[in-house]
Design an enzyme around this catalytic site. Structure first.
Site, PDB file in Angstrom:
ATOM      1  N   CYS A 155       0.836  -1.201   0.000  1.00 45.81           N
ATOM      2  CA  CYS A 155       0.000   0.000   0.000  1.00 45.81           C
ATOM      3  C   CYS A 155       0.867   1.246   0.000  1.00 45.81           C
ATOM      4  O   CYS A 155       1.322   1.703   1.052  1.00 45.81           O
ATOM      5  CB  CYS A 155      -0.949   0.011   1.200  1.00 45.81           C
ATOM      6  SG  CYS A 155      -2.029   1.453   1.208  1.00 45.81           S
ATOM      7  N   CYS A 186      -0.593   4.156   2.000  1.00 37.53           N
ATOM      8  CA  CYS A 186      -0.450   4.053   3.463  1.00 37.53           C
ATOM      9  C   CYS A 186       0.994   4.316   3.895  1.00 37.53           C
ATOM     10  O   CYS A 186       1.236   4.956   4.905  1.00 37.53           O
ATOM     11  CB  CYS A 186      -0.810   2.652   3.963  1.00 37.53           C
ATOM     12  SG  CYS A 186      -2.209   1.881   3.167  1.00 37.53           S
ATOM     13  N   ASP A 187       1.948   3.757   3.167  1.00 35.26           N
ATOM     14  CA  ASP A 187       3.319   3.684   3.671  1.00 35.26           C
ATOM     15  C   ASP A 187       4.323   4.580   2.943  1.00 35.26           C
ATOM     16  O   ASP A 187       5.456   4.737   3.404  1.00 35.26           O
ATOM     17  CB  ASP A 187       3.831   2.226   3.561  1.00 35.26           C
ATOM     18  CG  ASP A 187       2.955   1.255   4.337  1.00 35.26           C
ATOM     19  OD1 ASP A 187       2.476   1.644   5.411  1.00 35.26           O
ATOM     20  OD2 ASP A 187       2.738   0.126   3.866  1.00 35.26           O
TER      21      ASP A 187
END
Ligand code: NAP
Length: 312
Positions: free
Chosen positions: A138, A141-142
């Site tokens: 992701c 997200c990261d």
């Protein structure tokens, strides 16, 4: 067999938020959190820092956030069951939910079992290698993590997600490579053009990553050209899988309508599925946004939809 007004299946942000709202509406929900299917808390349990969930200016870890969600819905009377649901019977009311150990019935059912990001078994990509130490599924997200700043990053896949994630990563990395196994992107024409023309994105056609190495975090990848067989070791700080998600719907046994990719279909703008009294929230019905905050929002919608449907 226990009967409940509302049963919720799934323990990510959607399931816990649905439980919070249902519990506060005095519906005494039962929530199946899962067990063998993965840790209670869903995909966020394998995320390190969550920096894009509003209300946490300093960020929060995925497990910490899910622990807080869990405690909050328990505080208002949700009954939590660490158990996988093996099947459901929607052929007649009350609906039957068959867990690994228990069976229960309900008037309204909320399905919030999420989706699983597909990963590849590349040496170095697993939990015993660099998973969450530079390898993730992701980018949104990261991607902002310091380890990726001004470094060379690799996105695997050729669909819209790969292009979108690569474009997102150009904000952080010095260069972003899309590693695609064929010589044509699956992504929509407009998205593909954006990637091909982006000065910081380069597409490695007919290519796969065969090895990931490093010390504490990812340091290099080996890229193989599948046509020539030639391999090249290249500097890398991040490897992002963007090869699609699989919604977690096996236990439903085809009783609810889905789109061609298997995501549950809901009436637009609501969480109503095609069977009355059955609602879907979070990633299991969302092929597009797939964020913790959107999942939580749709969990809230599902509880409100269920409450109104029950009172009608
Ligand atoms: P997808 O369209 O299914 O694409 C998956 C990609 O991963 C494909 O290019 C596929 O290669 C590759 N792949 C699959 N298995 C692989 C393997 N074992 N090894 C190497 N490569 C592999 O998935 P997605 O990109 O996540 O998109 C899912 C849906 O969401 C699509 O309908 C998409 O349009 C939509 N979406 C839309 C947006 C947007 O509009 N902003 C953003 C993201 C997603 P092949 O091409 O060779 O099969």
């Amino acid at each position: 067999m226990d009967h409940h007004k509302v049963i919720i299946v799934g323990s990510g942000p959607a399931g816990y938020t649905a439980a919070l709202y249902a519990a506060r509406a005095n519906l005494s929900p039962l929530l199946y959190e899962g067990f063998f299917s993965g840790p209670a808390g869903g995909q966020l349990m394998s995320t390190t820092d969550v920096e894009n969930y509003p209300g946490f200016p300093e960020g929060v870890t995925g497990p910490e956030m899910m622990d807080a969600f869990r405690k909050q819905c328990a505080r208002f009377g949700t009954e939590l069951l660490r158990e996988d649901v093996e099947s459901i019977d929607l052929s007649k009311r009350p609906y039957k939910v068959v867990g690994k150990k228990t069976t229960a019935t309900c008037d309204a059912l909320i399905i919030a079992t999420g989706a699983t990001a597909q990963r590849l078994e590349i040496p170095g990509a697993g939990e015993d290698g660099f998973w969450q130490k530079g390898v993730t599924a992701c980018a949104i997200c990261d991607g902002a993590m310091p380890i990726f700043r001004e470094k060379e990053l690799y996105v695997i896949g050729g669909g819209d997600s790969a292009v979108e994630e690569a474009t997102f990563l150009t904000k952080y990395g010095s260069k972003v490579y899309i590693v695609h196994r064929r010589e044509e992107l699956r992504a929509s024409k407009i998205m593909a053009k954006r990637a091909i023309n982006h000065p910081k994105i380069e597409i490695l056609w007919n290519s796969v990553i065969t090895n990931i190495e490093g010390e504490k975090v990812v340091g290099s990848v080996t890229v193989q050209n599948v046509k020539t067989g030639a391999e090249e070791k290249r500097d890398a700080a991040g490897v992002f899988f963007a090869i699609g998600h699989k919604p977690n719907t096996d236990f439903i046994g085809g009783q609810l309508k889905t789109n061609p990719q298997g995501y549950l279909l809901v009436k637009p703008g609501t969480t109503y599925t095609d069977i009355e009294g059955v609602f879907a929230a979070g990633d299991v019905q969302d092929p597009i946004y797939r964020q913790a905050v959107t999942a939580a929002g749709s969990g809230c919608m599902a509880a409100i939809d269920a409450e109104r449907w029950l009172s009608e």
